[in-house]
Design a protein around this motif. Sequence first.
Motif, PDB file in Angstrom:
ATOM      1  N   UNK A 116     -23.815  12.791  19.107  1.00 10.32           N
ATOM      2  CA  UNK A 116     -22.799  12.267  20.026  1.00 10.32           C
ATOM      3  C   UNK A 116     -22.730  13.120  21.293  1.00 10.32           C
ATOM      4  N   UNK A 117     -22.859  14.427  21.131  1.00 10.46           N
ATOM      5  CA  UNK A 117     -22.885  15.334  22.289  1.00 10.46           C
ATOM      6  C   UNK A 117     -24.093  15.025  23.166  1.00 10.46           C
ATOM      7  N   UNK A 118     -25.267  14.975  22.547  1.00 11.78           N
ATOM      8  CA  UNK A 118     -26.502  14.780  23.310  1.00 11.78           C
ATOM      9  C   UNK A 118     -26.523  13.428  24.014  1.00 11.78           C
ATOM     10  N   UNK A 119     -26.079  12.384  23.330  1.00 11.09           N
ATOM     11  CA  UNK A 119     -26.147  11.046  23.904  1.00 11.09           C
ATOM     12  C   UNK A 119     -25.261  10.907  25.138  1.00 11.09           C
ATOM     13  N   UNK A 120     -24.056  11.481  25.077  1.00 12.68           N
ATOM     14  CA  UNK A 120     -23.122  11.352  26.202  1.00 12.68           C
ATOM     15  C   UNK A 120     -23.574  12.206  27.383  1.00 12.68           C
ATOM     16  N   UNK A 121     -24.034  13.436  27.120  1.00 13.07           N
ATOM     17  CA  UNK A 121     -24.548  14.246  28.232  1.00 13.07           C
ATOM     18  C   UNK A 121     -25.813  13.630  28.817  1.00 13.07           C
ATOM     19  N   UNK A 123     -26.642  10.301  29.091  1.00 12.75           N
ATOM     20  CA  UNK A 123     -26.415   9.153  29.974  1.00 12.75           C
ATOM     21  C   UNK A 123     -25.627   9.554  31.212  1.00 12.75           C
ATOM     22  N   UNK A 124     -24.637  10.427  31.075  1.00 12.87           N
ATOM     23  CA  UNK A 124     -23.803  10.772  32.231  1.00 12.87           C
ATOM     24  C   UNK A 124     -24.476  11.812  33.130  1.00 12.87           C
ATOM     25  N   UNK A 125     -24.888  12.915  32.563  1.00  8.85           N
ATOM     26  CA  UNK A 125     -25.384  14.021  33.391  1.00  8.85           C
ATOM     27  C   UNK A 125     -26.862  13.848  33.749  1.00  8.85           C
ATOM     28  N   UNK A 126     -27.699  13.613  32.748  1.00 14.30           N
ATOM     29  CA  UNK A 126     -29.111  13.358  33.039  1.00 14.30           C
ATOM     30  C   UNK A 126     -29.268  12.044  33.799  1.00 14.30           C
ATOM     31  N   UNK A 127     -28.404  11.085  33.489  1.00 18.31           N
ATOM     32  CA  UNK A 127     -28.442   9.797  34.169  1.00 18.31           C
ATOM     33  C   UNK A 127     -27.967   9.868  35.611  1.00 18.31           C
ATOM     34  N   UNK A 128     -27.361  10.959  36.015  1.00 17.74           N
ATOM     35  CA  UNK A 128     -27.088  11.233  37.433  1.00 17.74           C
ATOM     36  C   UNK A 128     -28.251  11.998  38.050  1.00 17.74           C
ATOM     37  N   UNK A 129     -28.715  13.025  37.331  1.00 19.93           N
ATOM     38  CA  UNK A 129     -29.752  13.901  37.872  1.00 19.93           C
ATOM     39  C   UNK A 129     -31.045  13.154  38.225  1.00 19.93           C
ATOM     40  N   UNK A 130     -31.564  12.347  37.307  1.00 20.39           N
ATOM     41  CA  UNK A 130     -32.876  11.749  37.538  1.00 20.39           C
ATOM     42  C   UNK A 130     -32.892  10.729  38.683  1.00 20.39           C
ATOM     43  N   UNK A 131     -31.940   9.791  38.781  1.00 19.95           N
ATOM     44  CA  UNK A 131     -31.949   8.915  39.959  1.00 19.95           C
ATOM     45  C   UNK A 131     -31.779   9.692  41.263  1.00 19.95           C
ATOM     46  N   UNK A 165      -9.979  16.438  28.559  1.00 20.76           N
ATOM     47  CA  UNK A 165      -9.327  15.324  27.879  1.00 20.76           C
ATOM     48  C   UNK A 165      -9.503  15.485  26.375  1.00 20.76           C
ATOM     49  N   UNK A 166      -8.405  15.478  25.646  1.00 20.41           N
ATOM     50  CA  UNK A 166      -8.468  15.648  24.199  1.00 20.41           C
ATOM     51  C   UNK A 166      -9.338  14.564  23.575  1.00 20.41           C
ATOM     52  N   UNK A 167     -10.185  14.961  22.652  1.00 17.97           N
ATOM     53  CA  UNK A 167     -11.054  14.024  21.966  1.00 17.97           C
ATOM     54  C   UNK A 167     -12.275  13.626  22.769  1.00 17.97           C
ATOM     55  N   UNK A 168     -12.466  14.263  23.917  1.00 18.14           N
ATOM     56  CA  UNK A 168     -13.583  13.910  24.788  1.00 18.14           C
ATOM     57  C   UNK A 168     -14.307  15.153  25.298  1.00 18.14           C
ATOM     58  N   UNK A 169     -14.618  16.077  24.410  1.00 20.18           N
ATOM     59  CA  UNK A 169     -15.286  17.298  24.838  1.00 20.18           C
ATOM     60  C   UNK A 169     -16.640  17.003  25.462  1.00 20.18           C
ATOM     61  N   UNK A 170     -17.393  16.080  24.871  1.00 16.81           N
ATOM     62  CA  UNK A 170     -18.714  15.740  25.407  1.00 16.81           C
ATOM     63  C   UNK A 170     -18.605  15.062  26.771  1.00 16.81           C
ATOM     64  N   UNK A 171     -17.720  14.087  26.872  1.00 20.01           N
ATOM     65  CA  UNK A 171     -17.520  13.349  28.124  1.00 20.01           C
ATOM     66  C   UNK A 171     -16.964  14.262  29.215  1.00 20.01           C
ATOM     67  N   UNK A 172     -15.998  15.110  28.859  1.00 20.19           N
ATOM     68  CA  UNK A 172     -15.400  16.022  29.835  1.00 20.19           C
ATOM     69  C   UNK A 172     -16.439  17.013  30.361  1.00 20.19           C
ATOM     70  N   UNK A 173     -17.266  17.544  29.469  1.00 21.21           N
ATOM     71  CA  UNK A 173     -18.298  18.492  29.885  1.00 21.21           C
ATOM     72  C   UNK A 173     -19.305  17.833  30.814  1.00 21.21           C
ATOM     73  N   UNK A 174     -19.698  16.595  30.485  1.00 24.82           N
ATOM     74  CA  UNK A 174     -20.656  15.879  31.329  1.00 24.82           C
ATOM     75  C   UNK A 174     -20.067  15.594  32.706  1.00 24.82           C
ATOM     76  N   UNK A 175     -18.814  15.157  32.745  1.00 23.83           N
ATOM     77  CA  UNK A 175     -18.197  14.805  34.021  1.00 23.83           C
ATOM     78  C   UNK A 175     -17.917  16.042  34.876  1.00 23.83           C
TER      79      UNK A 175
END
Length: 301
Positions: A116-121, A123-131, A165-175
């Motif tokens: 879950x950590x890897x998938x969210x980082x 799409x959000x972070x790598x999915x920003x970097x590569x384009x 954001x509580x319950x969103x450590x992966x999403x918060x870190x990516x954002x």
Amino acid sequence: MSGICARRVVAVTGAGRGLGRAHAHAFAAAGARVVVNDLGVGLDGTPAAGGPARQVADEIRAAGGEAVAHAGDIATTAGAASLVATALEAYGRIDTLVNNAGFLRDRMLVNLGEDDWDAVLRVHLKGHFLPMKHAAAHWRAEAKEGRAPAARIVNTSSGAGLLGSLGQANYSAAKAGIVALTLVAAAELARYGVQVNAVAPAARTRMTQHTFAASMAAPESGFDAMAPQNVSPLVVWLGSAASEGVSGRVFEAEGGRITVMEGWRAGPTADRAARRTPQEAGETARALLERAARPGPVYGA
């Protein structure tokens, strides 16, 4: 076609639904030719039926605009490169990149799986970097040939990345990572005529439909403050040539409210030409904290 983005070519990732769809339509209404990217996955990133990118491109063309669909995975080198290639093949140029794709896999920290950590980082972070990497490489080549672009990148962060954001450590870190990536890209790409900014939106999408209900519309005016279309005007302006001189900035956008966010900067400081003991360091830290602004609360706390 007339408008603030007339003749510009704009690629929007995650544009099949929600905020991305609203941005794609808004850019088209402002005169842009739009590359509509969406992989067409479910809310948690798993494969889903249907082709939302093609549907949105069809909607734009039906309204008199110009658009092509791109269904590649922008969190891969091949997918990100083909996004830029699609714009160049269809319209001969790319002027603006809007990074918006993402999904959620919310868990409390102790229950958050590595996948879950890897998938969210991814799409959000790598999915920003590569384009960004592939679009920037094109713009750098253009600048070196004497064709300095008025290029724009608009990234999508979140209040979760700014405050947590509580319950969103992966999403918060990516954002949060997207904010840092925005600042670095703005500094590095300025010499090539590229401006890079980020927006932290609050709107009702399939990711937030339980948080922001339609009932939040103001009863007097009928204004739906959580409609994703409210965020798009700022994104369109940032993606246009009219935003000249604005780069390395982060904006919050919600309903009719736009806020310039002011990030980490030096606060109260104590300095001396000697090493402190742990007790002295603690006493100094507590004295400084008394003078410092308190951080905003974590969402959900």
